[in-house]
Design a protein around this motif. Structure first.
Motif: not given
Lengths: 291, 314
Positions: A186-187, B100-108, B130-131, B158-160
């Motif tokens: 994705a990145s 990415d399991p290490r990142k928050t939804v906002g960061k993703i 977008i959220m 989808i937001a990303r």
């Protein structure tokens, strides 16, 4: 909806608390952590704990057994062993931790790059590391210290060089497993350059096993540095290093067994503590090891 | 809005071969199609037929072995221009491994903005916007993916994909990992957002009902080749290729209709490694003739834009 209430807790601290609880269930790991903490406390509070300057010589009182005046006796130059062991904790922890940090900072990015890109980059980097690994560890560090000259800093550098391949291999293996993960893809689909993907996705996701290996390596590196000290190739003789103290005391093992035993015990306890602590960390951080 | 004459995406004879120890795996073997602005093209086929690989090659996530990909009339084959990435995005199948399991939804969700160099002060409001668009409450901003259910995770994906306002989105089985009850929600969301933002979708799925619901046209893939491509209604009413007929017959129907024999395929999909000459479907085709196993059929127009690659269709 029930699902939204079920996830309305603050997860970050519950995750941490859960991990601490899992760790606390392992008695051996807690003992290890306690041992490490004691040594760290000793190292930090060293100036308050010593009874005299660790380098003060008193040739009238050499090789005194433990007693009232010298808590743990004196060595062959009449230096107070208690004070030297206390300061030795500082030296050993500094060598162990600094060398591991250097090895992580160098080795993990190298391994992550090799594993992420693969192909000829991986091939070249891993062959170079294989050459490093082919040398017996202590031999390699001794050669480096001889080249660089004996000082605390150079001991740290040479022990770090010897532990770089281990971290690089670990990071490479983990990165290899991650490179096809969809969040990496994705990145890439967003146009992220390779260094971005490695720095923000690959490395944060391999940090758990690195922490575990780092903890275990601190003990290992302390042992390596002590072995070098024992062989007289480590830090300069005035630095109270446990390996060197052990080596000096060995010559008087029959007349003054405490001179070698006490620094030896210190090495044993600290390294044992670090290993038990590291094993406990692995159990809670590495999901593959969880029962 | 009338569809413009120039397609937004044009794929010409694209091939993707992988070298494997046993030979050459022809994952995609000469695929051509074009997608018009604002339309949704469905791409169906069973697993392993090369439909996901096609989607990734179109986005240049994996380089094409041969062929040309045009985006807005511009050759983008194997080009990695970061500005063009803004226009083309992908929504993944598995909402568990795609975040990415290490990142928050906002960061993703923010990551695309950071990569594309959007200034920090603009990012937060774009993420919130977008959220809201994808139906995620702002509370999720500081959550980690593992705290969300599959449907919400897919909304994050989808937001990303949509935060950079792309023109073209590849949906790679976006609902097949989700509970049936959530699938409809996500499909409707994709459809609504598509209309609002004027998106063009390449919708990859093995589920014919899902594709039928969303697509204007459908392409059917078998072993790295498109065997049939037609308007959705035409394809479902009048399937010409025996493989398409078999696929349609395999769709479960709620009503039991006795007496109508089902067409059931026997045997397995042959290996895509160094395939034999002739029609790829011939070994399993109940109607295969001699010519089928010797000559590769071409994708031809069987009338009114209904493309089919079969020797038996005249």
């Amino acid at each position: 909806m029930t699902s939204s209430t079920a996830i309305s807790y603050r997860s970050k601290d519950t995750e941490l608390r859960k991990a601490i609880r899992r760790f606390a269930r392992r008695k051996v790991a807690v003992i290890g952590a306690a041992l490490v903490l004691v040594f760290v406390a000793i190292a930090l509070a060293a100036p308050l704990l010593i009874t005299q300057d660790p380098n003060d010589q008193n040739l009238a009182e050499i090789l005194k057994p433990p007693g009232k005046e010298h808590f743990l006796g004196t060595d062959e130059l009449g230096r107070d062993i208690w004070s030297r062991v206390i300061y030795g904790a500082r030296v050993s922890l500094i060598i162990g931790i600094a060398s591991v940090l250097v090895a992580i900072v160098v080795g993990v990015p190298l391994g992550a790059i090799a594993g992420y890109y693969g192909g000829w980059i991986d091939e070249i980097m891993m062959r170079v590391l294989d050459v490093l690994l082919a040398f017996p560890g202590v031999l390699l560090t001794i050669v480096l210290v001889v080249i660089l000259g004996p000082s605390l800093q150079n001991v740290i550098i040479s022990v770090a060089v010897y532990s770089v391949p281990g971290f690089a291999r670990l990071a490479r293996g983990e990165a290899l497993g991650l490179r096809n993960a969809e969040f990496i893809e994705a990145s890439q689909a967003l146009g992220a350059p390779g260094w971005w993907v490695i720095a923000t996705h690959v490395i944060p996701n391999i940090i758990s096993p690195v922490i575990v290996m780092g903890t275990l390596s601190v003990g290992n590196n302390i042992l390596t540095a002590a072995s070098m000290g024992f062989l007289g190739m480590g830090v300069p003789p005035d630095v109270p290093e446990w390996g060197a103290m052990l080596s000096n005391g060995r010559k008087y093992l029959l007349v003054a067994p405490h001179a070698a035993t006490i620094p030896g015990l210190a090495i044993l306890l600290l390294v044992l503590g670090l290993n038990l602590f590291g094993d406990g960390l692995r159990d809670i951080l590495d999901p593959k090891m969880r029962e | 809005m009338t569809l413009s004459a120039q397609p937004i995406v044009e794929v010409r004879d694209v091939k993707k071969y992988f070298r494997v120890p046993r030979g050459t795996l022809r994952a995609v073997d000469g695929v051509s199609f074009s997608i018009e602005r604002g339309e949704t093209l469905g791409l169906v086929g069973e697993s392993g037929c090369g439909k996901s690989t096609t989607g990734r090659v179109v986005l240049n996530l994996i380089p094409a072995t041969a062929g040309t990909i045009l985006f807005n009339g511009e050759d983008v084959t194997n080009s990695v221009d970061r500005r063009k990435r803004r226009e083309m995005q992908i929504i993944f199948q598995d909402p568990y491994s795609s975040l990415d399991p290490r990142k928050t939804v906002g960061k993703i969700i923010e990551e695309p903005l950071v990569i594309q160099g959007i200034p920090r002060r603009e990012r937060a409001s774009l993420v919130k916007e977008i959220m809201a668009d994808v139906g995620l409450s702002a509370d999720y901003y500081t959550r980690f993916p593992h705290e969300l259910d599959g449907g919400r995770r897919q909304r994050v994906g989808i937001a990303r994909a949509l935060i950079l306002k792309p023109k073209f989105v590849v949906c790679d089985e976006p609902v097949s990992a989700l509970d049936v009850s959530i699938q409809a929600q996500i499909l409707n969301l994709l459809q609504d957002l598509g209309e609002q933002m004027g998106l063009t979708y390449l919708f990859i799925s093995h589920n014919l009902s899902v594709v039928k619901h969303l697509s204007r046209r459908v392409a059917v893939m078998y072993l790295g080749k498109i065997v049939e491509l037609a308007e959705t209604n035409e394809l479902f009413k009048n399937p010409l290729h025996p493989y398409t007929r078999a696929l349609l017959a395999a769709v479960p129907i709620p009503k039991y209709r006795p007496g109508k024999p089902k067409m059931v395929l026997s045997g397995d999909v042959p290996s895509p490694i160094d395939p034999k000459p002739g029609c790829r479907f011939a070994p399993r085709c109940p109607e295969a003739t001699e010519v089928c196993s010797s000559e590769d059929p071409l994708l031809r127009d069987a009338g009114a834009g209904h493309l089919v690659s079969c020797h038996l269709v005249r």
